[in-house]
Write an enzyme that holds these catalytic residues in place. Structure first.
Site, PDB file in Angstrom:
ATOM      1  N   GLU A 108      80.735   9.412 -21.422  1.00 54.25           N
ATOM      2  CA  GLU A 108      80.557   9.050 -20.015  1.00 54.25           C
ATOM      3  C   GLU A 108      79.095   8.700 -19.724  1.00 54.25           C
ATOM      4  OE1 GLU A 108      82.346  11.611 -21.186  1.00 54.25           O
ATOM      5  OE2 GLU A 108      84.282  10.692 -20.724  1.00 54.25           O
ATOM      6  N   GLU A 120      69.649   9.570 -33.244  1.00 56.32           N
ATOM      7  CA  GLU A 120      71.041   9.986 -33.301  1.00 56.32           C
ATOM      8  C   GLU A 120      71.975   8.825 -33.005  1.00 56.32           C
ATOM      9  OE1 GLU A 120      72.835  14.020 -32.241  1.00 56.32           O
ATOM     10  OE2 GLU A 120      72.101  13.140 -30.396  1.00 56.32           O
ATOM     11  N   SER A 161      73.021  22.471 -33.445  1.00 52.16           N
ATOM     12  CA  SER A 161      73.751  22.377 -34.716  1.00 52.16           C
ATOM     13  C   SER A 161      73.040  23.214 -35.769  1.00 52.16           C
ATOM     14  CB  SER A 161      73.803  20.940 -35.213  1.00 52.16           C
ATOM     15  OG  SER A 161      74.409  20.135 -34.243  1.00 52.16           O
TER      16      SER A 161
END
Lengths: 413, 356
Positions: free
Chosen positions: A397, A266, A183
């Site tokens: 997932e 995070e 990012s």
């Protein structure tokens, strides 16, 4: 677009709302007034669309204002150089920022959350001194170099290589490889890098964790264009990049477990701000939707069901903050895993819903407001950018595997 | 009650139910070996019927946190005990009954000597006609929860002038005929009462709009808590099965398609528990917990129903058999979705609040 905001030079301390932090109500009023004085009324109009450089300049300007008022890292514990603000104070900050539709310091997320989460538990005193101060005093931008083209969900299979060598008497690691999905990598000063230092060890065991200067020779950064049309992420090519040995975090070959601390940041705290902003957005949606889609009882029920889900994530975030208050060094917890998975699913469902109820209005091509987080006033862009939560930092997932295997104890596949 | 006392209460409730109401006994109950009456005697002897009444009525005056704990354990055990309407009735009388009503009913109810049935909220009300010191009731009271074996029934009635009230029926003395309405979920029971101009003293009427609100709050909390207990238990049973059942030479729990479903169910359960805990503490702090309780019921009953539905599928053939406990969870979960306000009704409560 004209940008009249001056480029940052040296930051002078401004009068901070923190002067009133003893009284929560007074703190709220002081903060509200600070936002009113500081944030240009028309910033959203002026930052609708625009170039990446304009975005970065505005981000730096906004971060400078936050630093000058000592608000930028106010959530850090006092021993890290922060203010150690209470949960109640932080909720007030998020509420006031969101209500005022203040910019979101998104370019500094790694600097403010991942870096301290990593260095506090695993860095040396010298590293903490240099790099945490760098964020607070210089406004240094950090990016994360974890993923590789062939190491996404299977992060431990990463192949970027770091070899320890002595070059002209200097003790360095020489790094070669390719990183991706960093990012704001094109604006970063520093990089949290995972690289392989032992080719013979089991795959998690041969990874080390480094601090890398993004301006070092051999670093090439290339923006990635996403499905939104914007370039928020970058791929980073590393060609014989030298990293001084003192920039190793923790011990050699122990980077994998340290990376879990980074990812835990995070999976929890960042979502605190995001979900509080979403809660405020719900209120705004009601104002805008009352005369239109809310008249449709089916839509209103769906919206109410989303509200229930949002409420659960907010409550889980509060639970996690209490856990962290009890044990600041805890690293990842079950709660953080639920928050990451739950928020990603919610964010996508919420934006999909808002896109759908907006009808054709949301189908027209138009620029998005930048620096506005997931609330760009462009429904389609908000919807598309929700994948940044469902795929990155552990895809949905992977998070489901974590719940199933580590929490429920189901056997590995 | 502080946290320790609550934990002790939870432990003791769990221990009693584990010994008096294990799942295999519930399975036998389904096949006609009645567990309802023995369980009623147990909860009466242990004083659980007095949980929500004040101390002056032999009760413990426990708050919503203790009640939520009890209901959660009842859900875990799939307990076929007709306790819920009795606890609701004692709360209503304690909070809204006048002195005479309290002295007539509350002691007996709290002592477990008089069991109460409760007509579901939102059911079609009976017609109420007032004349002087008496009232008359007309019509059929349907969906009366736990009517079987009850001594009293609190039915919903409305006058032509629009007054909504609850009326206490003495099932024996009033000569009222009760019919059972057998449910698919035999851990609970419904019945109906046909009333033809039944004349009762006016003192039988409990009035006021806050009454229905209190019923909704208590019932919603109870079913949400019951759902989290049931969901937690059937998830644990399912995960355990996936860890032992082998096919294709592997434990089926190692298949990602099955794992991810379990993870989603766990996520939904954790979310529901967080909302319920929050709603319970708001209620305990005497704050207006509505529509937080609606959110809790939506989250919990939907998580339970989805989980119980999938549990049968994840158990495969054995889950589809009468002898396995899966279907009991599924049936109770499906009834829970409708009891004390459907998901749609509760979402409308939330929506109304959001749009206000």
């Amino acid at each position: 677009m004209t940008d009249t905001i001056p480029a940052p030079s040296t930051i002078e301390q401004t009068e901070s709302p923190l002067a009133f932090k003893e009284d929560l109500g007074a703190f709220r009023l002081a903060l509200r007034s600070w936002i009113e004085r500081t944030v240009p009324k028309d910033w959203r109009e002026r930052h609708c669309g625009g170039t990446a450089e304009e975005f970065a300049r505005f981000q730096r300007w906004w971060f400078d204002q936050l630093r000058a008022a000592r608000l930028a890292n106010s959530h850090w514990p006092v021993e890290w150089g922060g203010e150690g603000l209470s949960l109640a104070h932080r909720i007030v900050i998020f509420e006031e920022m969101a209500r005022a539709q203040a910019p979101s310091a998104e370019m500094f997320v790694i600097s403010l959350y991942h870096l301290p989460a990593t260095l506090f538990a695993h860095g040396t005193a010298a590293q903490r001194e240099r790099f945490l101060n760098g964020v607070v005093e210089q406004g240094e931008v950090w990016a994360q170099g974890f993923s590789e083209p062939n190491a996404g969900s299977d992060l431990a299979s990463l192949r970027t290589r770091a070899e320890r060598k002595t070059i002209d008497g200097r003790d360095v690691y020489v790094v070669n490889g390719q990183k991706t999905w960093s990012s704001f990598g094109m604006f970063a000063d520093w990089y949290l890098l995972l690289a392989r230092t032992d080719l013979t060890a089991r795959k998690q065991a041969g990874i080390s964790y480094f601090i890398m200067d993004m301006r070092a020779p051999g670093v090439t950064v290339r923006p990635i264009r996403q499905i939104t049309g914007e370039s928020e992420f970058a791929e980073v090519f590393l060609d014989n990049v030298e990293i001084p040995a003192e920039n190793l975090i923790g011990k050699e070959n122990e980077g994998w477990s340290i990376a879990q601390s980074t990812l835990a940041a995070e999976r929890g705290l960042i979502i605190f701000e995001a979900v509080e902003r979403m809660a405020i957005a719900f209120e705004r949606e009601v104002e805008m939707g009352r005369g239109t889609w809310m008249k449709d009882t089916a839509y209103l029920r769906e919206f109410s069901a989303l509200y229930v889900k949002m409420k659960s994530i907010r409550l889980l975030v509060r639970r996690m903050l209490k856990e962290v208050e009890r044990d600041p060094h805890m690293g990842g917890s079950e709660t953080a895993t639920y928050i990451k998975l739950g928020f990603a699913v919610l964010l996508q469902a919420y934006n999909e819903f808002m896109l759908r109820v907006s009808g054709f209005d949301a189908q027209f091509e138009k620029p998005a407001i930048r620096s506005a987080g997931h609330h760009t006033a462009n429904r389609f862009v908000d919807y598309l950018s929700s994948y940044s939560w469902t795929i990155s930092g552990g895809s949905n997932e992977i998070m489901r595997n974590v719940v199933a295997e580590r929490i429920l104890g189901l056997p590995r596949g | 009650m502080d946290e320790n006392e609550l934990a002790m209460l939870g432990d003791s409730v769990r221990e009693v139910l584990q010994s008096e109401c294990p799942h295999d006994m519930v399975l036998r109950h389904v096949d006609g070996e009645d567990l309802r009456e023995p369980l009623w005697r147990t909860v009466k002897d242990l004083g659980w019927t007095a949980l929500s009444a004040g101390e002056e009525y032999g009760g413990l005056g426990l708050g919503p946190d203790a009640l939520a704990l009890l209901y959660r354990e009842l859900g875990t055990a799939l307990a076929p005990v007709p306790l819920l309407p009795t606890l609701i009735a004692s709360e209503l009388l304690y909070r809204f009954g006048n002195a005479e009503q309290r002295s007539e009913w509350l002691g007996g109810i709290a002592a477990g000597e008089r069991r109460v049935a409760l007509m579901q909220m939102g059911a079609t009300p009976l017609r109420l006609v007032r004349s002087g010191s008496s009232v008359k009731l007309y019509g059929t009271a349907e969906h009366v929860l736990e009517l079987k074996g009850a001594d009293l029934a609190l039915v919903l009635a409305r006058s032509d002038e629009g007054e909504t009230a609850r009326v206490m029926i003495h099932l024996q003395e009033d000569g009222v005929v009760a019919f059972e309405q057998p449910l698919v979920d035999v851990t609970r029971s419904f019945g109906k009462l046909r009333l033809d101009a039944l004349q009762l003293p006016a003192g039988r009427v409990l009035g006021g709009p806050q009454l229905e609100h209190a019923i909704a709050c208590h019932g919603t909390l109870a079913i949400a808590a019951d759902s989290t207990g049931g969901a937690d238990t059937i998830l644990a049973l399912t995960v355990e099965y996936l860890k032992t059942r082998e096919q294709f030479g592997r434990l089926i729990g190692s298949f990602q398609a099955l794992k991810h479903r379990c993870a989603d169910h766990k996520m939904a359960l954790v979310a529901a528990e967080a909302i319920l805990d929050d709603a319970v503490s708001s209620t305990a702090a005497d704050q207006e917990a509505w529509p937080d309780l609606s959110a809790a019921k939506v989250a919990a009953s939907e998580a339970y129903a989805a989980l119980a539905q999938d549990a049968v599928q994840l158990h495969g053939g054995i889950g589809f058999t009468w002898e396995h406990v899966c279907h009991l969870f599924l049936k109770r979960a499906k009834l829970n979705q409708s009891l004390f306000g459907s998901t749609g009704w509760h979402l409308d409560q939330i929506g109304r609040q959001l749009a206000a």
